[in-house]
Design an enzyme around this catalytic site. Structure first.
Site, PDB file in Angstrom:
ATOM      1  N   GLY A 179      26.109  42.710  35.163  1.00 18.47           N
ATOM      2  CA  GLY A 179      25.777  43.035  36.556  1.00 18.47           C
ATOM      3  C   GLY A 179      26.332  44.410  36.756  1.00 18.47           C
ATOM      4  O   GLY A 179      26.933  44.930  36.008  1.00 18.47           O
TER       5      GLY A 179
ATOM      6  N   GLY B 153      30.486  50.437  39.136  1.00 19.61           N
ATOM      7  CA  GLY B 153      30.193  50.504  37.891  1.00 19.61           C
ATOM      8  C   GLY B 153      29.356  49.319  37.367  1.00 19.61           C
ATOM      9  O   GLY B 153      29.038  48.598  38.246  1.00 19.61           O
TER      10      GLY B 153
ATOM     11  N   LYS C 118      29.763  48.363  42.796  1.00 22.92           N
ATOM     12  CA  LYS C 118      29.706  49.261  43.609  1.00 22.92           C
ATOM     13  C   LYS C 118      29.964  50.445  42.957  1.00 22.92           C
ATOM     14  O   LYS C 118      29.717  51.579  42.838  1.00 22.92           O
ATOM     15  CB  LYS C 118      30.770  49.184  45.071  1.00 22.92           C
ATOM     16  CG  LYS C 118      30.053  49.456  46.272  1.00 22.92           C
ATOM     17  CD  LYS C 118      30.778  49.491  47.256  1.00 22.92           C
ATOM     18  CE  LYS C 118      31.561  48.265  47.789  1.00 22.92           C
ATOM     19  NZ  LYS C 118      32.668  48.053  48.556  1.00 22.92           N
TER      20      LYS C 118
ATOM     21  N   TYR D 299      35.432  36.160  30.945  1.00 22.07           N
ATOM     22  CA  TYR D 299      33.809  36.158  31.161  1.00 22.07           C
ATOM     23  C   TYR D 299      33.595  34.717  31.902  1.00 22.07           C
ATOM     24  O   TYR D 299      33.959  33.667  31.735  1.00 22.07           O
ATOM     25  CB  TYR D 299      33.241  36.050  29.839  1.00 22.07           C
ATOM     26  CG  TYR D 299      31.568  35.672  29.747  1.00 22.07           C
ATOM     27  CD1 TYR D 299      30.996  36.426  30.808  1.00 22.07           C
ATOM     28  CD2 TYR D 299      31.178  34.670  29.065  1.00 22.07           C
ATOM     29  CE1 TYR D 299      29.627  36.232  30.819  1.00 22.07           C
ATOM     30  CE2 TYR D 299      29.719  34.367  29.255  1.00 22.07           C
ATOM     31  CZ  TYR D 299      28.961  35.335  29.978  1.00 22.07           C
ATOM     32  OH  TYR D 299      27.677  34.938  29.971  1.00 22.07           O
TER      33      TYR D 299
ATOM     34  N   ASP E   9      40.010  39.055  51.097  1.00 20.08           N
ATOM     35  CA  ASP E   9      38.613  39.347  50.928  1.00 20.08           C
ATOM     36  C   ASP E   9      37.835  38.374  50.111  1.00 20.08           C
ATOM     37  O   ASP E   9      37.006  38.553  49.228  1.00 20.08           O
ATOM     38  CB  ASP E   9      38.410  40.902  50.335  1.00 20.08           C
ATOM     39  CG  ASP E   9      36.877  41.093  50.339  1.00 20.08           C
ATOM     40  OD1 ASP E   9      36.099  40.857  51.187  1.00 20.08           O
ATOM     41  OD2 ASP E   9      36.714  42.290  49.440  1.00 20.08           O
TER      42      ASP E   9
HETATM   43  P1  AMP Z   1      31.675  43.666  40.458  1.00 20.05           P
HETATM   44  O1  AMP Z   1      31.433  45.129  39.964  1.00 20.05           O
HETATM   45  O2  AMP Z   1      32.968  42.930  39.988  1.00 20.05           O
HETATM   46  O3  AMP Z   1      31.007  43.364  41.652  1.00 20.05           O
HETATM   47  O4  AMP Z   1      30.402  42.788  39.336  1.00 20.05           O
HETATM   48  C1  AMP Z   1      29.010  43.052  39.369  1.00 20.05           C
HETATM   49  C2  AMP Z   1      28.358  41.902  38.875  1.00 20.05           C
HETATM   50  O5  AMP Z   1      28.587  41.720  37.662  1.00 20.05           O
HETATM   51  C3  AMP Z   1      28.893  40.506  39.684  1.00 20.05           C
HETATM   52  O6  AMP Z   1      27.831  40.555  40.478  1.00 20.05           O
HETATM   53  C4  AMP Z   1      28.555  39.655  38.764  1.00 20.05           C
HETATM   54  O7  AMP Z   1      27.227  39.033  38.700  1.00 20.05           O
HETATM   55  C5  AMP Z   1      28.933  40.268  37.394  1.00 20.05           C
HETATM   56  N1  AMP Z   1      30.290  40.056  36.882  1.00 20.05           N
HETATM   57  C6  AMP Z   1      31.191  40.413  37.516  1.00 20.05           C
HETATM   58  N2  AMP Z   1      32.462  40.390  36.586  1.00 20.05           N
HETATM   59  C7  AMP Z   1      31.888  39.152  35.985  1.00 20.05           C
HETATM   60  C8  AMP Z   1      32.889  38.529  34.780  1.00 20.05           C
HETATM   61  N3  AMP Z   1      33.823  38.654  34.679  1.00 20.05           N
HETATM   62  N4  AMP Z   1      31.945  37.362  34.205  1.00 20.05           N
HETATM   63  C9  AMP Z   1      30.698  37.526  34.348  1.00 20.05           C
HETATM   64  N5  AMP Z   1      30.002  38.218  35.286  1.00 20.05           N
HETATM   65  C10 AMP Z   1      30.495  39.138  35.944  1.00 20.05           C
END
Ligand code: AMP
Length: 285
Positions: free
Chosen positions: A29, A34, A32, A101, A145
């Site tokens: 994913g 990275g 904001k 994960y 949050d």
């Molecule tokens: P974030 O930068 O934390 O908003 O993460 C961006 C996207 O990556 C999120 O919308 C999740 O779908 C995916 N993601 C983030 N962290 C994890 C994780 N620990 N395990 C699986 N998917 C993740």
């Protein structure tokens, strides 16, 4: 093995992690600041999510303190419903967070796909959240949050709170505006002092959103949402047909006076939770 070998004898604790220690897989994913990749530690094959944050972005938005706080808080927390942050490292341009994960992705995705959750699913997630928040509050950490985008699911459908970017570690009352509008407690909207009871309010908002598909004070614009929150302008649509016990829990959480909101302990003992929540917090979807 249930932990990345930062804490095993096999690894020299003095040696910092680097990108060379990981095999990088598919992107999971984009956030904001990275991207997040599936990755595995090269020696143990332990699977993690590697979050890559560009230092330029952090500098641009002056987020050093927030990120450091997020990292320190999240590393110190050990709870089955809180996403583990195993460690971090950096290079010239990037910061890498080694995260647990969460195979099931965002709870938000599930909510949008199904429109709303069943009472069993909603009660299981509210119960898991209550247990995680009881643990956080016991360590004087207020999350502030909690929203579906910050809730991830593991391979069994177990809820994991992620993203401690807005959390604070303090036993004093706080007075900073933060969080996402729809989930803000009245004392935050009105910029009054607030404490851990803001998280209890958010549980009421989430319980409603899980069951009906939308947060209760949603409006056309921010001003109207503010007004609805302050007035506690709460109503329950006729569909889906939700039990009176669930509505009772929501009404006991969406209370203006923070000291009168149902405590986390009482949420866990509420008849609707006891009747509907899976005791193991596992929710197959
Ligand atoms: P974030 O930068 O934390 O908003 O993460 C961006 C996207 O990556 C999120 O919308 C999740 O779908 C995916 N993601 C983030 N962290 C994890 C994780 N620990 N395990 C699986 N998917 C993740």
């Amino acid at each position: 093995m249930d932990k990345i070998p930062t804490e095993t004898d096999a690894r020299d604790p003095e040696k910092p992690w680097s990108l060379a220690d990981f095999e990088i897989g598919r992107p999971l994913g984009k956030g904001k600041f990275g991207r997040v990749y599936l990755a595995r530690e090269a020696k143990s094959h332990f699977v993690v999510a590697l979050k890559v944050i560009f230092k330029e972005q952090i500098e641009k938005y002056k987020l050093h303190h927030q990120l450091r706080r997020e990292m320190e808080i999240q590393t110190s927390l050990r709870h089955p419903n809180i996403l583990r942050l195993y460690g971090w490292f950096d290079d010239d341009e990037r910061i890498f967070l080694i995260l647990e994960y969460a195979h099931g992705g965002e709870l938000y995705g599930l909510l949008k796909k199904n429109g709303h959750l069943t009472e069993q699913q909603a009660a299981t997630y509210i119960s898991s959240l209550s247990q995680a928040l009881a643990y956080c509050h016991g360590k004087c950490v207020i999350h502030r949050d909690i929203k579906p985008e910050n809730l991830l699911l593991d391979h069994e459908g177990r809820l994991k709170i992620a993203d401690f970017g807005w959390s604070v570690q303090s036993s004093n009352k706080r007075k900073t505006m933060c969080g996402t509008l729809d989930y803000l407690a009245p004392e935050m909207v009105e910029n009054r002092d607030h404490d851990h009871a803001v998280d209890n309010w958010t549980l009421g908002i989430l319980c409603y959103e899980f069951l009906y598909g939308n947060p209760p004070f949603e409006a056309e614009n921010q001003r109207d949402t503010f007004k609805r929150i302050v007035k506690i302008d709460l109503s329950f649509p006729p569909t889906p047909n939700i039990s009176d016990e669930a509505k009772n829990l929501i009404c006991q959480l969406l209370v203006k006076d923070p000291s009168k909101r149902l405590s986390i302990q009482k949420i866990m003992q509420h008849p609707w939770i006891v009747k509907n929540a899976d005791p193991k917090g596992v929710c197959f979807t």
